[in-house]
Design a protein around this motif. Structure first.
Motif: not given
Length: 272
Positions: A128-129, A137-140, A217-218, A222-227
């Protein structure tokens, strides 16, 4: 009669024994899936291999109507780029910190306690920080991976540096080597193969942080698609994605091992 503790399987038998548990798991899954589908053909918990194949074929070879991308390959590319960037940053920082704190007593006394404390902070608690500080974005995502595994790599490199016999340092100084020359020409070449080993050991945590960041957040990965598909109970997508992540992790680890053997064959000889 030869005791079991003294029995060493041949190479072919070792391969067969290694594949046996996987074969048993596949057979067990097929039996369980058939049993559930026989009772309820619309059951989604344990889909058949054919339904999983159809779902993955659709995602891998049918362009998305919204973006025109091939979803499966775009997810894979995005995740690998994030993981690679985060691991590369972590390896660079970890190598520098580990080498400095392992070789220079002043830095060992001043930075080792801080490094230990940082390694105890759960990286996911910082997510969260990171979102507040650097955005969604991608940086986090890359920063989370780097923060998560840098302390592990740095502490491992620090220990490896301290394990190098002090006689080498004494001989180098006797020959007139400066501190920078000792760091670069004596310590660094011996630490590089250890760095690859440390990266290999940290990849499991790197994948964990990647999946967690993508899930929160994406817009791809792969992780985004699963969730994303879990809300529809799309196990025909989730299970192949999990298997694909496992295969990718194995391949990356294998390639790093091969790279280590190719670049530093003397390191393996020294171990043996």
């Amino acid at each position: 009669m030869k005791k079991l503790i003294n029995y060493t399987p041949s190479r072919s038998n070792a391969i067969l024994l290694g594949l046996l548990p996987f074969a048993l798991l596949i057979v067990l899954y097929m039996i369980s899936s058939d049993a559930r589908l026989a009772i309820n053909p619309s059951d989604k918990i344990l889909p058949s291999f054919s339904s999983m194949g159809e779902a993955m074929y659709r995602m891998a070879f049918t362009p998305s109507r919204r973006t025109g991308d091939y979803v499966f390959w775009q997810d894979t590319l995005s995740s690998l780029m994030r993981l690679g960037s985060g691991v590369l940053i972590a390896a660079s920082i970890g190598l520098f910190l580990g080498l400095m704190t392992g070789a220079l007593p002043l830095l060992t006394a001043s930075l080792s306690p801080l490094l230990t404390v940082i390694s105890l902070v759960p990286p996911l608690a910082l997510l969260p920080i990171l979102f507040i500080a650097v955005g969604l974005g991608e940086t986090s995502k890359i920063t989370l991976i780097a923060i998560g595994i840098t302390p592990f790599i740095a502490r491992d490199i620090q220990r490896r540096v301290q394990e190098i016999p002090s006689e080498q340092l004494v001989k180098a100084q006797t020959l007139g080597a400066s501190t920078s020359q000792i760091l670069i020409r004596v310590l660094l070449p011996q630490i590089l193969p250890k760095l690859i080993d440390a990266v290999r050991l940290s990849l499991g945590a790197g994948w964990l942080f990647l999946i967690a960041a993508e899930a929160i957040s994406s817009t791809d990965g792969l992780g985004y698609r699963i969730f994303l598909v879990r809300r529809y109970l799309s196990m025909d997508v989730i299970l192949p994605y999990v298997a694909w992540i496992t295969l990718l992790a194995f391949l990356v680890d294998y390639l790093l091992g091969r790279l280590n053997r190719r670049l530093f064959p003397w390191s393996l000889e020294a171990r043996s």
